[in-house]
Design an enzyme around this catalytic site. Structure first.
Site: not given
Length: 530
Positions: A201, A333
């Site tokens: 979960h 990036s």
């Protein structure tokens, strides 16, 4: 650029826009070039390619071997092989076909650069690609010009060739997939007993090991390997063979003067020459498009696995536990220089998503076929069949690259375990107190209070988990303090993870890869173009 797009001297072949020469019957590709804004026929091939859409599979992602399977040269050369097989078999069964005709056919199996232009001009004139290539082949083999395609319909070459391409493409996919499994197997062995947090979960759960998690990926990939092997095995008994215009074989029965045995033998001879074990007994004008469904389903299922694995790696990279390879000069990036974005895994997810979507194309195409044949399958199959394999090939290149250089950040993994393990160890502490004769309910209540206090420190103050220190300072737990280190040792929480890794490798991976042993050594680090 595929072999069909390049001459031996490195210049673009005649199937590129810029190489088509004006003639009394202009090629449609020249008209396209002339219509381009701000372009003239004097533009170089290098210039022209920058004004034409480039399929990313060709320009960025795929291997030259896979691109060649679906290239124009391989397609039309395969048609020629099929025409040769037909002529050879018809001669063997008594039809009047000269040895000279067979020799000329055999000597010209590979379509040459200049023949692409001849065929293109003829196709524009006739609006029929197969007949254009019958004509072009006949120019090279004049003694056979009258018997090329004898008794056949267009699908004799188009469909049988597609089945050959599916087979050959699977032969490229399977060893590469085996190579991925082998590499992940080595990775799983290396980290078979390195504890790490499990997640259910999206929350920290019972510990597993880095190697055990890799066996989850391996198990799914083994299913893909078996699915693709089964698809190839089934394909080998699904050749279309020689069936005629509606699958009745009437044209061949006429050629052989009503001799059913010779028609049946002709089908078997051509099938054998093409390298297949058997042909489908009953077809329409085409082979059943359900064959495409079964093959592409296996590829699409593999695409789901790719996205699943890529997603796991991306999540672990987000936690800084695991990283994909990152080259010395690579930029993560353009703005944030410190970043190490998981671009390979992100691309794997993207391409895996696309690969899984191809199944819808073949399903819809199969369902929409009318009676003995309709042509609404043609255009979509020209796109779906090659691109599904090109997409799978791109995914395999990525998987081989990533699996060869996964980086495990052990210190981060330990840090994350240390943050959560004290809470997980509470059950061990409770059971140890019970063994000493104390009430489980009393032990549970004592440790519950301490756990909430430690949780508040972690969540509200951002400090380290101090639950173990709190237990050590609590008199109630004095009977088990000497055992506390053993009760909180991470390796006591991983169950049979190391043994599971060993069992998967020994009992599943090694037997499955045995048939690929001679090819695995040739599968090196696949180079990424971008």
């Amino acid at each position: 650029m595929s072999a069909a797009e390049t001459r031996a001297d490195g210049r673009p072949g005649p199937n590129t826009v810029s190489d088509v020469k004006p003639s009394s019957t202009p090629d449609i590709r020249m008209a396209t070039l002339l219509d381009m804004p701000q372009m003239t026929p004097t533009k170089t091939a290098m210039d022209a390619q920058y004004d034409t859409y480039q399929n990313p599979f060709n320009s960025r992602y795929c291997s030259s071997e896979m691109k060649y399977v679906f290239s124009p040269r391989n397609r039309f050369s395969t048609w020629r092989k099929l025409w040769l097989y037909l002529a050879q078999s018809e001669r063997e069964l008594g039809l009047e076909i000269s040895q000279e005709a067979l020799e000329q056919l055999e000597q010209n199996l590979t379509i040459m650069d200049h023949e692409f232009e001849t065929a293109a001009i003829e196709e524009k004139r006739r609006r029929h690609d197969v007949m254009a290539h019958v004509y072009t082949y006949g120019l090279k083999a004049p003694a056979a010009a009258g018997i090329i395609h004898w008794g056949a319909t267009s699908c004799y070459v188009t469909d049988n060739a597609d089945l050959i391409f599916l087979r050959d493409a699977l032969d490229l996919v399977l060893p590469k997939l085996a190579g991925v499994i082998q590499r992940l197997g080595k990775f799983a062995r290396e980290y078979r007993d390195l504890p790490c947090l499990g997640y259910t979960h999206g929350q920290a759960a019972q510990l597993v090991t880095v190697g055990k998690r890799a066996t989850i990926w391996i198990t799914d990939l083994l299913d893909d390997l078996h699915n693709l092997e089964h698809a190839r095995e089934r394909l080998l008994v699904k050749f279309r063979g020689v069936k005629g215009t509606t699958g009745s074989q009437a044209s061949f029965l006429a050629i052989f003067k009503g001799d059913h045995s010779k028609v049946k033998k002709l089908d078997a001879l051509v099938t054998e020459k093409a390298g297949f074990n058997a042909a489908t007994r009953s077809t329409t004008q085409t082979y059943s498009r359900k064959v495409d469904v079964d093959v592409i389903h296996a590829l699409s299922s593999f695409g789901c696995t790719c996205e699943r694995i890529g997603g796991d790696i991306r999540h672990l990279a987000m936690f800084k536990e695991l990283e994909e390879p990152f080259e010395p000069d690579q930029i993560g990036s353009s703005a944030m220089a410190y970043k190490r974005n998981p671009m390979r895994s992100e691309r794997l997810c993207s391409l895996g998503r696309k690969l899984s979507a191809f199944s819808s194309d073949v399903e819809q195409t199969f369902k929409s076929q009318w009676l003995e044949r309709s042509l609404d399958d043609s255009a979509i199959r020209r796109i779906t069949l090659p691109e599904s394999f090109l997409c799978a090939d791109a995914c395999l290149i990525l998987l081989n690259n990533v699996s060869s250089g996964l980086v495990v950040n052990k210190a981060v993994i330990k840090q994350r375990i240390d943050l959560e393990l004290p809470f997980m160890a509470t059950e061990n502490v409770i059971m140890a107190m019970v063994d000493k004769g104390y009430s489980r309910q009393d032990a549970h209540e004592e440790i519950r209070v301490l756990s909430h206090q430690a949780g508040a420190v972690v969540k509200q103050e951002g400090k380290a988990n101090d639950l173990l220190d709190r237990i050590k300072r609590t008199a109630f737990f004095e009977p088990v303090l000497g055992e506390l280190d053993a009760l909180t040792d991470a390796k006591t929480f991983i169950g049979r993870c190391p043994e599971i890794v060993d069992e998967v490798i020994e009992e599943d991976v090694i037997p499955a890869l045995k048939k690929y042993e001679d090819k695995l050594g040739a599968i090196g680090n696949e180079e990424l173009k971008v």
